[in-house]
Scaffold this active site. Structure first.
Site, mmCIF file in Angstrom:
data_model
loop_
_atom_site.group_PDB
_atom_site.id
_atom_site.type_symbol
_atom_site.label_atom_id
_atom_site.label_comp_id
_atom_site.label_asym_id
_atom_site.label_seq_id
_atom_site.Cartn_x
_atom_site.Cartn_y
_atom_site.Cartn_z
ATOM 1 N N GLU A 136 0.755 -1.201 0.193
ATOM 2 C CA GLU A 136 -0.007 0.210 -0.181
ATOM 3 C C GLU A 136 0.999 1.421 0.015
ATOM 4 O OE1 GLU A 136 -3.519 2.486 0.348
ATOM 5 O OE2 GLU A 136 -2.868 0.807 -0.473
ATOM 6 N N ASP A 175 3.878 1.545 -1.311
ATOM 7 C CA ASP A 175 4.368 1.651 -2.606
ATOM 8 C C ASP A 175 3.599 2.209 -3.547
ATOM 9 O OD1 ASP A 175 6.967 0.490 -1.445
ATOM 10 O OD2 ASP A 175 6.507 -1.630 -2.233
ATOM 11 N N LEU A 233 33.797 13.921 24.958
ATOM 12 C CA LEU A 233 33.480 13.233 25.960
ATOM 13 C C LEU A 233 34.567 12.890 26.833
ATOM 14 C CD1 LEU A 233 29.973 11.624 25.847
ATOM 15 C CD2 LEU A 233 30.319 14.039 26.824
ATOM 16 N N GLU A 285 22.866 6.341 28.420
ATOM 17 C CA GLU A 285 22.406 6.116 27.076
ATOM 18 C C GLU A 285 23.513 5.330 26.563
ATOM 19 O OE1 GLU A 285 21.109 9.872 25.204
ATOM 20 O OE2 GLU A 285 21.329 10.623 27.233
ATOM 21 N N LYS A 320 26.219 4.433 23.880
ATOM 22 C CA LYS A 320 27.121 5.112 23.024
ATOM 23 C C LYS A 320 27.161 4.459 21.563
ATOM 24 C CE LYS A 320 31.825 6.971 23.074
ATOM 25 N NZ LYS A 320 31.818 6.743 21.683
ATOM 26 N N ARG A 357 30.410 16.270 12.541
ATOM 27 C CA ARG A 357 31.178 16.772 13.650
ATOM 28 C C ARG A 357 32.403 17.639 13.216
ATOM 29 N NH1 ARG A 357 35.136 16.558 17.293
ATOM 30 N NH2 ARG A 357 34.586 17.028 19.380
ATOM 31 N N CYS A 407 68.194 13.271 12.362
ATOM 32 C CA CYS A 407 69.099 14.177 12.312
ATOM 33 C C CYS A 407 70.317 13.767 13.054
ATOM 34 C CB CYS A 407 68.842 15.585 12.941
ATOM 35 S SG CYS A 407 68.756 15.702 14.684
#
Length: 652
Positions: free
Chosen positions: A31, A33, A79, A107, A109, A130, A398
């Protein structure tokens, strides 16, 4: 026809939200589609009437020329990481010094790519990577092909939100199967696949790869008073928010959640690499504030890295831009976190001694922070030789004598003319976080240096387009782009240049903070140590390092040469004006403003020296209110905070 097109767009967007956001579709795929095909036919017949939020915008192919740089209005901070229960306890102790009874929100990650979405009057106008936290890349057209990102919001809002764009494991398997069938190299892991997809110039490829998102923050000043309420608000606006989260009163509850997530991790339909713990109350977040690099109110717990055994074959010693000589182990190849690893850092000479690493040892390798391969320890039971590693006494670049200062863990070359240090300094100067000169990567810098075309960073700005044609493998088009990128970098704000100079202890965030106060590198070069050390978050070490650098004749000559070639030495961001009307005050905007846009009001307050925040706390000095100010006005009155209106702000 316009009415029917409106109906179809509204229906299809509603069904898409049910499918991608609520996971509760009310119609069959067939439907959906059928309605979609009807809309396509109407839009083909009436292209001038195509709506901004039409779902057909998500699938059309468009080949982009490239990605423009985009300055974030609200910087994206990193963080602080935690890898143990003890580090979480330490985080909690720091929070409780400022906040008596914090509630935390935990939460997942998500192992994806950080994105920022900006809406104006409810329409998506910018989707940005970012980048370095201050400047990202505008990938709006690609993000429009991510099906669960709303093209329009149910309200005519001006809002910026943050989240992660990732590739689900099922999509990853499908993409790699197609690549295998086409004889293309497979992606190592879903994160790499998501990154590669978002960098595609052909948007049709993005549409086919079924990326997804989880949104987690309103970046523009939030109208909610907690992270949890903010997440629920994002859901109301039609964004996908990860449902796996808890509120916790202490570290015991947080640790139990981490253990639970760790056990479920392999069964999730997407990759995660840890748990983010935040102070839930936004006013408490404001009280805690930020360090130069990260918020003090959040920490990212990282799951233990995968470990593998490998045999040490040899050690390479390389010189960095500060003269530190770093050992890198060459190893028998091992598969680690989705990639083949044959080289890993040994950190420094003291680390080799501490871990007693010897020739031909079998070692444990892991990816520090899930990124950098490193040698963790020796498997002593498999030791085959007692012979110690050869520690160099001379610089591999060097041949100067190397020094090992008592207060340092590394060997150091102190020759200011060391070729490796000069070349690494040039690479750093051109890098993304510094002058961000597109195309001027390590291989081009090495060729320029070898051809004696550049000896210091000022020489970069003396290069002509034809100079690049002298380098092997560089054609006319590439030479033109390199020259244009160098010219464009002259206009960078001065904090990019300051970081690019490679002054010890002066990172990108410190550079920005310094220029906010001193407004130009020339002013900074004349500042005394006490003035620098008095800036919040800085101190004596940074002040001394700056004084040492600017006291040298070489730095004075270099800055003069850079200025003569047209490089900008002034800060272009919002400066801190010491004697401005609101200098040093923390201000909150709330309610509906009648004459000023919220962004205009924020900019004006900042130009007057104020720090504008989204939540009221005991650190708030002033609240500017519009109509329907609500609970924030009430809280300000309860705390005895000064309240002003829009007319007062306009009069300043």
């Amino acid at each position: 026809m316009n009415k029917r097109m409106n109906e179809l767009v509204a229906l299809l967007n509603r069904y898409a939200t049910e499918y991608y956001t609520s996971d509760n579709p009310s119609v069959s795929d067939s439907e959906y589609d059928r309605l979609y095909r009807e809309l396509v036919e109407l839009e083909t017949a009436y292209p001038e009437q195509v709506l901004a939020d039409s779902p057909t915008h998500r699938v059309g192919g468009k080949v982009l020329d490239g990605f423009e740089k985009y300055s974030h209005q609200y910087p994206l901070y990193s963080l602080q990481d935690a890898f143990s229960r003890e580090e979480l306890d330490a985080f909690d102790a720091r929070v409780r010094k400022e906040v008596a009874h914090p509630t935390y929100i935990c939460e997942l990650k998500i192992d994806g790519l950080s994105i920022s979405l900006t809406y104006e009057k409810g329409i998506l106008v910018a989707g940005v990577t970012r980048g370095d936290g201050s400047i990202g890349e505008n990938i709006t057209e690609n993000l429009k092909r991510v099906k669960d990102i709303p093209l329009t919001l149910p309200e005519e809002l001006d809002i910026t939100v943050r989240g992660e764009c990732y590739m689900p494991r099922a999509s990853f398997d499908q993409v790699n199967q197609v690549r295998q069938e086409n004889g293309e190299p497979e992606f190592a892991n879903p994160r790499n696949a998501a990154a590669g997809t978002l960098r595609q110039l052909d948007t049709a490829v993005v549409a086919k790869r079924n990326l997804a998102t989880f949104l987690y923050q309103e970046a523009s000043p939030s109208t909610r008073d907690s992270q949890e309420k903010g997440l629920k608000y994002l859901e109301q606006l039609g964004f996908v928010v990860n449902p796996k989260r808890i509120l916790a009163e202490n570290i015991d509850e947080i640790w139990n959640f981490i253990q639970e997530v760790g056990q479920e991790r392999e069964n999730l339909p997407y990759d995660i690499d840890g748990v983010v713990i935040k102070v839930n109350d936004l006013a408490s977040q404001e009280e805690l504030g930020f360090t130069v690099k990260a918020p003090k109110w959040a920490v990212a717990y990282k799951f233990p890295a995968e470990e593998k055994e490998a045999q040490l074959l040899s050690v390479d010693w390389t010189v960095g831009r500060t003269g530190v000589v770093t050992p890198t182990a060459n190893l028998t190849p091992v598969q680690l976190a989705g990639t083949t690893v044959s080289r890993a850092t040994l950190h420094n000479v003291d680390y080799i001694a501490e871990k007693d690493i010897r020739k031909d040892d079998t070692v444990i390798v892991y990816k520090a922070g899930d990124i950098i391969p490193a040698v963790l320890r020796v498997v002593e039971s498999k030791r085959v030789s007692e012979e110690k590693l050869d520690i160099p006494t001379n610089c591999p670049s060097c041949n100067s004598d190397l020094l090992h200062f008592e207060d340092e863990v590394a060997l150091r070359c102190i020759n200011p003319r060391c070729p490796a240090q000069i070349m690494e300094g040039l690479i750093h100067f051109a890098s993304r976080d510094a002058m961000n000169i597109t195309g001027l990567g390590p291989s081009i810098v090495e060729k320029l240096f070898a051809a004696n075309l550049v000896k210091d960073v000022a020489d970069i700005y003396r290069l002509q387009e034809e100079d690049f044609l002298l380098l092997e493998g560089v054609k006319e088009k590439s030479a033109a782009k390199l020259y244009q990128a160098i010219q464009a970098s002259k206009e960078n704000s001065a904090e990019k240049l300051l970081f690019g100079l490679g002054i010890r202890h002066v990172g990108s965030k410190v550079s920005q903070l310094l220029l906010q106060y001193f407004h130009s590198i020339e002013n900074l070069s004349q500042a005394d140590s006490e003035e620098v050390a008095s800036i919040e978050s800085l101190g004596g070490v940074i002040a001394k390092s700056l004084q040492t650098y600017f006291a040298t004749e070489g730095s004075e000559i270099l800055l003069r040469e850079l200025k003569e070639t047209g490089v900008n030495l002034d800060y272009k961001g919002q400066t801190v004006v010491a004697d401005a009307a609101l200098s040093g005050l923390t201000v909150v905007l709330t309610g509906k403003l009648e004459r000023l846009k919220r962004s205009e009001a924020k900019s004006k307050l900042e130009s007057l020296g104020a720090k504008v925040t989204g939540s009221i706390s005991k650190k708030t000095d002033l609240v500017v209110v519009g109509a329907d100010a609500g609970s924030k006005l009430q809280k300000a009155q309860e705390l005895g905070i000064q309240v002003r209106d829009e007319a007062w702000l306009e009069s300043l």
